[in-house]
Write an enzyme that holds these catalytic residues in place. Structure first.
Site, PDB file in Angstrom:
ATOM      1  N   LEU A  21       0.858  -1.175   0.000  1.00 36.36           N
ATOM      2  CA  LEU A  21       0.000   0.000   0.000  1.00 36.36           C
ATOM      3  C   LEU A  21       0.895   1.225   0.000  1.00 36.36           C
ATOM      4  CD1 LEU A  21      -2.648  -0.932   2.763  1.00 36.36           C
ATOM      5  CD2 LEU A  21      -2.898  -1.156   0.283  1.00 36.36           C
ATOM      6  N   ASP A  22       0.426   2.313  -0.633  1.00 40.15           N
ATOM      7  CA  ASP A  22       1.180   3.564  -0.609  1.00 40.15           C
ATOM      8  C   ASP A  22       1.407   4.005   0.839  1.00 40.15           C
ATOM      9  OD1 ASP A  22       0.945   3.530  -3.347  1.00 40.15           O
ATOM     10  OD2 ASP A  22      -0.612   5.086  -3.431  1.00 40.15           O
ATOM     11  N   VAL A  23       2.455   4.800   1.049  1.00 38.86           N
ATOM     12  CA  VAL A  23       2.753   5.324   2.389  1.00 38.86           C
ATOM     13  C   VAL A  23       1.540   6.044   2.976  1.00 38.86           C
ATOM     14  CG1 VAL A  23       4.125   7.038   3.643  1.00 38.86           C
ATOM     15  CG2 VAL A  23       5.249   5.496   2.032  1.00 38.86           C
TER      16      VAL A  23
END
Length: 319
Positions: free
Chosen positions: A149-151
């Site tokens: 998942l993106d930051v």
């Protein structure tokens, strides 16, 4: 011939390659060992695509080369092994676990694993701080990681604990078996209220760290349906058919309905400030998949974190 770290290498499949294993064809063409290629296949870095880019599939090392397609390898620039900083991630909760895998509720500001230039907390480091001992192949800094998942994106993320689970889960995500359901609040009202976004995604030519809809990009498909409309924004449920980097953010930005708070992809900073958002309103709400060992169906759900809940309440006039 060789392959260059950090580059994408392409090989056109000809009739003489027909029916041969893709790893053998690539090894002969580029002079790369099959053991090295096996690692790249296991990490989802090798794919086949048609010349017009309409069909794009990640390959296993035993897949056969098909004339009329091209083999594409995203050659990693692994360099020296990255250090895993073992540090607690206070808000990272465990949603599910057994002897084979663990699912975490990833907070915002946390990366899946260490990467060049990232100095913040990671899921890998947070699990290590909790005493988890992951035993899988792959680079040490990515132990157990089968998807990311993106930051700035929160929600369900599953990590393999054993080699058996790692292999099975990698295959599942490569073959798009899991059902990945996201919730997002996007600006305005999408038209139609439910639909499919089918548009190729590639790196933005002017920004190395951004992606965009672009001719020649990787095939990307996003399904969505409206859950609740507020006027200035809309809560949508999103089902990913493919899993490109920033896919939901890029696709809704291309429709001129960026995720609220996503300033990177054109969101209105005034609306973000009014709702108290410092990142995109995007949450990995539910993950459904067969258990990697037993095959039983597993459904893991993550509730909205406080900042997204607050923004939603404000849009409803409750805050």
């Amino acid at each position: 011939m060789g392959m260059h770290p950090g580059c994408t290498e392409t090989l056109e499949v000809t009739d003489e390659h027909a029916g041969r294993r893709a790893d053998v064809v690539l090894s002969e063409a580029f002079g790369v060992s099959r053991s090295q290629l096996a690692d790249w296949f296991s990490r989802g870095l090798v794919r086949a695509e048609t010349r017009n880019g309409r069909r794009d599939r990640t390959l296993s090392k035993s897949a056969k080369a098909v004339p009329g397609e091209r083999l594409v390898v995203d050659v990693p620039d692994d360099g020296d092994p990255l250090e895993v900083r073992i540090e607690p991630v206070d808000e990272m909760r465990i949603l599910f676990e057994d002897e084979h895998m663990v699912a975490v509720d990833k907070p915002t500001g946390v990366a899946a694993h260490p990467s060049p230039g990232w100095v913040g907390p990671t899921v890998v480091g947070g699990l290590a701080a909790l005493g988890y001992r992951i035993s899988t192949s792959g680079a040490p800094e990515r132990q157990g990681i089968v998807h990311r998942l993106d930051v700035g994106t929160t929600g369900v993320m599953v990590v393999a604990k054993t080699e058996q689970a790692y292999t099975a889960l990698k295959d599942q995500f490569r073959d798009r078996v899991p059902t990945k359901v996201y919730h997002a609040v996007v600006q305005g009202l999408p038209e139609p209220l439910s639909g499919t976004i089918d548009a190729p995604i590639g790196r933005h030519p002017g920004h190395e760290w951004k992606f965009t809809v672009i001719d020649g990009g990787r095939a990307s498909v996003t399904h969505y349906e409206t859950l609740e409309a507020f006027g200035p924004a809309t809560l949508v449920q999103v089902h990913l058919e493919t899993g490109r980097t920033h896919q939901i953010r890029v696709h809704f930005s291309a429709l001129r309905h960026p995720c609220v708070g996503d300033l990177t992809y054109g969101a209105n900073p005034k609306l973000a400030a009014e709702l108290g958002l410092t990142r995109q309103w995007l949450h990995a709400h539910r993950l459904e998949l067969p258990h990697p060992v037993t095959g039983e169906s597993v459904t893991i759900v993550s509730p909205y974190p406080d900042d997204l809940d607050h923004a939603l309440a404000a849009l409803r006039g409750e805050a």
